[in-house]
Design an enzyme around this catalytic site. Sequence first.
Site, PDB file in Angstrom:
ATOM      1  N   HIS A 225       8.862   6.124   1.388  1.00  0.00           N
ATOM      2  CA  HIS A 225       7.685   5.299   1.112  1.00  0.00           C
ATOM      3  C   HIS A 225       8.164   4.032   0.383  1.00  0.00           C
ATOM      4  O   HIS A 225       7.790   3.773  -0.746  1.00  0.00           O
ATOM      5  CB  HIS A 225       6.649   6.093   0.314  1.00  0.00           C
ATOM      6  CG  HIS A 225       5.245   5.548   0.395  1.00  0.00           C
ATOM      7  ND1 HIS A 225       4.157   6.300   0.809  1.00  0.00           N
ATOM      8  CD2 HIS A 225       4.732   4.316   0.107  1.00  0.00           C
ATOM      9  CE1 HIS A 225       3.044   5.565   0.755  1.00  0.00           C
ATOM     10  NE2 HIS A 225       3.371   4.359   0.327  1.00  0.00           N
TER      11      HIS A 225
ATOM     12  N   ARG B 171       0.002  15.182   0.099  1.00  0.00           N
ATOM     13  CA  ARG B 171       1.016  14.289   0.636  1.00  0.00           C
ATOM     14  C   ARG B 171       1.593  13.475  -0.510  1.00  0.00           C
ATOM     15  O   ARG B 171       0.868  12.693  -1.134  1.00  0.00           O
ATOM     16  CB  ARG B 171       0.404  13.358   1.694  1.00  0.00           C
ATOM     17  CG  ARG B 171       1.400  12.333   2.186  1.00  0.00           C
ATOM     18  CD  ARG B 171       0.840  11.355   3.216  1.00  0.00           C
ATOM     19  NE  ARG B 171       1.864  10.371   3.483  1.00  0.00           N
ATOM     20  CZ  ARG B 171       1.686   9.058   3.484  1.00  0.00           C
ATOM     21  NH1 ARG B 171       0.486   8.536   3.271  1.00  0.00           N
ATOM     22  NH2 ARG B 171       2.693   8.251   3.701  1.00  0.00           N
TER      23      ARG B 171
HETATM   24  C1  PNW Z   1      -0.687   1.291   1.953  1.00  0.00           C
HETATM   25  N1  PNW Z   1      -2.309  -4.496   4.235  1.00  0.00           N
HETATM   26  O1  PNW Z   1      -0.190  -0.010   1.875  1.00  0.00           O
HETATM   27  C2  PNW Z   1       0.398   2.110   1.314  1.00  0.00           C
HETATM   28  O2  PNW Z   1       0.881   3.160   2.105  1.00  0.00           O
HETATM   29  C3  PNW Z   1       0.094   2.556  -0.073  1.00  0.00           C
HETATM   30  O3  PNW Z   1       1.298   2.741  -0.767  1.00  0.00           O
HETATM   31  C4  PNW Z   1      -0.824   1.548  -0.760  1.00  0.00           C
HETATM   32  O4  PNW Z   1      -1.005   1.805  -2.120  1.00  0.00           O
HETATM   33  C5  PNW Z   1      -2.148   1.591  -0.008  1.00  0.00           C
HETATM   34  O5  PNW Z   1      -1.956   1.335   1.367  1.00  0.00           O
HETATM   35  C6  PNW Z   1      -3.193   0.611  -0.550  1.00  0.00           C
HETATM   36  O6  PNW Z   1      -2.733  -0.707  -0.430  1.00  0.00           O
HETATM   37  C7  PNW Z   1      -0.764  -1.096   2.465  1.00  0.00           C
HETATM   38  O7  PNW Z   1      -2.295  -5.570   3.619  1.00  0.00           O
HETATM   39  C8  PNW Z   1      -0.472  -2.337   1.953  1.00  0.00           C
HETATM   40  O8  PNW Z   1      -2.811  -4.408   5.386  1.00  0.00           O
HETATM   41  C9  PNW Z   1      -0.985  -3.468   2.530  1.00  0.00           C
HETATM   42  C10 PNW Z   1      -1.799  -3.351   3.644  1.00  0.00           C
HETATM   43  C11 PNW Z   1      -2.095  -2.112   4.164  1.00  0.00           C
HETATM   44  C12 PNW Z   1      -1.567  -0.983   3.573  1.00  0.00           C
END
Ligand code: PNW
Length: 450
Positions: A122, A78
Site C-alpha cells: 500500500h 483489510r
Molecule cells: C485511496 N483520487 O487513495 C487509498 O487507497 C487510501 O489509502 C486513501 O486513504 C483513500 O483512498 C482516501 O483517499 C486515493 O484522487 C487517493 O482519485 C486519491 C484518489 C483516490 C484514492
Amino acid sequence: MPHIPALPPTFRWGVSTAAYQIEGATEEDGRGPSVWDAFTARPGAIRNAHHARTACDHYHRWPEDIALMRELGVDAYRFSIAWPRVQPTGRGPVNESGLAFYDRLTDELLSHGITPLPTLFHWDLPQALEDGGGWLTRDTAYRFAEYAAHTADRLGDRVPEWITLNEPFVHTVFGYALGRHAPGRTLLLDALPTAHHQLLGHALAARVLRERGARVLIANNCTPVHPASGTPADLAAAEAYDTLHNHLFNDPLLTGRYPDLSGYAVDEELGGAVLDGDLALIHQSVDGLGVNYYNPTHVSAPADAGGLPFDLVPIEGVPRTAFGWPVVPDGLRELLLRLGRRYGQALVPITITENGCSYPALDDTERVDFLDGHIRAVADAVAEGIDVRGYFVWTLIDNFEWAEGYTQRFGLVHVDHTTQTRTPRTSYRWYRELIAAHRGTRPGAPGATM
Ligand code: PNW
C-alpha cells in the site's frame, strides 16, 4: 434502524486500513525507511508539514483497534503489511521482529473470529529500492515476489486470501507522474512503465501465493467515466480517460491484453517495459477483483491540444464530502455493471475493498447516508447479476491521509491525534447495527455465517 441490504448471507462486511496511515513507529524494531518517510520530510509535500512518525500509534495500540473491530462485528479486516518492516532494504533476509508484529496481529484477529485480509503493498516502498529506480525498474517486481514469499511463509497457514497491490493507478499517477504522493516523481507519461512493473510484480507474487494454496486479489481504484457532452470530441476524451484509469489496470488481468494507448502516443510495450511472456503471466492472475470506489469522473475534450487527451471537469449538482469529493452512490452500481459488460464471463468475483468519505463530525449523519447509499448500490448491482462478495469501509480510524496529512477524517472512529483517544462516531454504531441486522444477530455478536 439501518435498512437491511438484500445481499446473500455469505456476504462479507469489513473495514480497511493501510500500514503507513496508522502504524507510526517508523523507526522501531528494525523497520527500514520507506519512500513515504522521505517524501513527508520534503518541505511543502504534506499539508501543515504533518508526518506519520506516530500516526495513530497502531503499532502499539493494535489490541484496542482490534477490540473496536470485534465490537463492530466485522467478518474481515483489510490491513496492509509494511514491506520495510519485513525487509528493511527491500531485499535479502527477513527482519524477524517486523514479521512478528503481523503474526501477533493475525492471531489476535483470528481469536475474535475476524478473517485477516492483508495487502502486501500500500505504497510504502523501501527507500533502498526507490534509490535503484523503484517501480520504474523491472527488478522491483522480482523483489516484490520474494517479499511476498517470505511473508506468506510466515502467515500463510492462517491467511486464506491476499491482496497484492493497492491502487496501482493512483500510485503510478500520483507517485510517479504528478509527484503529489511519494516518491514524488513528475514523469508524466514516462511514468507508464511503473504500471506494467506493478502488474508484473502482482503476477509474480500471485504465482507464489497460489503455490501456497491462497486466493489472490488486487485492489484497483475504479471510476465510471462520463463525457461532459455527446460531442465526438468529448466522447473520445472520456474513452481515453477510461482507458488510463480503468482499462490499463483491469484488461491485462482479465483479458491478457493492454488497451489501445495510442491516444497517449504510447506504444503497446508501454515504453519498452512489456517483455515476451509478461502478459501471459498477468492474465488470470486474480481469483477476485478488489474495487476501490470513491466517485465518478466527468471528462471533456482537452482545451489545449498537445497535452493529455482529456480534461477533468467538476461534477455539478451533487453533495460533496469535507474533502470536496462528489457523492454519487449510484456511480458504484454503474461501475459494477460496466465491469460486467466489459468483461462478461472473464470477470472474477468482486469485493469492494474500499469505499468511504471524509467528514469530521462525531455525529456524522452524512457518512451514514453515504454508506447507506453505496451499500444499496452494491445490492442493486448484485440484483442485476454482478457477483459481489463483500464490502469494506475505508476506514476504521481517522488516519494520515497522505498529502492531506491529518486534515481529512475518513474514520468510523474519531481519533484525537494529540492524545490518541479513539471515539466511535454515529456511523460506527450504524454500521454495527447494519452488520447485525443483515446477519440476524445482536449488534457486536460474532459472525454467524462464513
Ligand atoms: C485511496 N483520487 O487513495 C487509498 O487507497 C487510501 O489509502 C486513501 O486513504 C483513500 O483512498 C482516501 O483517499 C486515493 O484522487 C487517493 O482519485 C486519491 C484518489 C483516490 C484514492
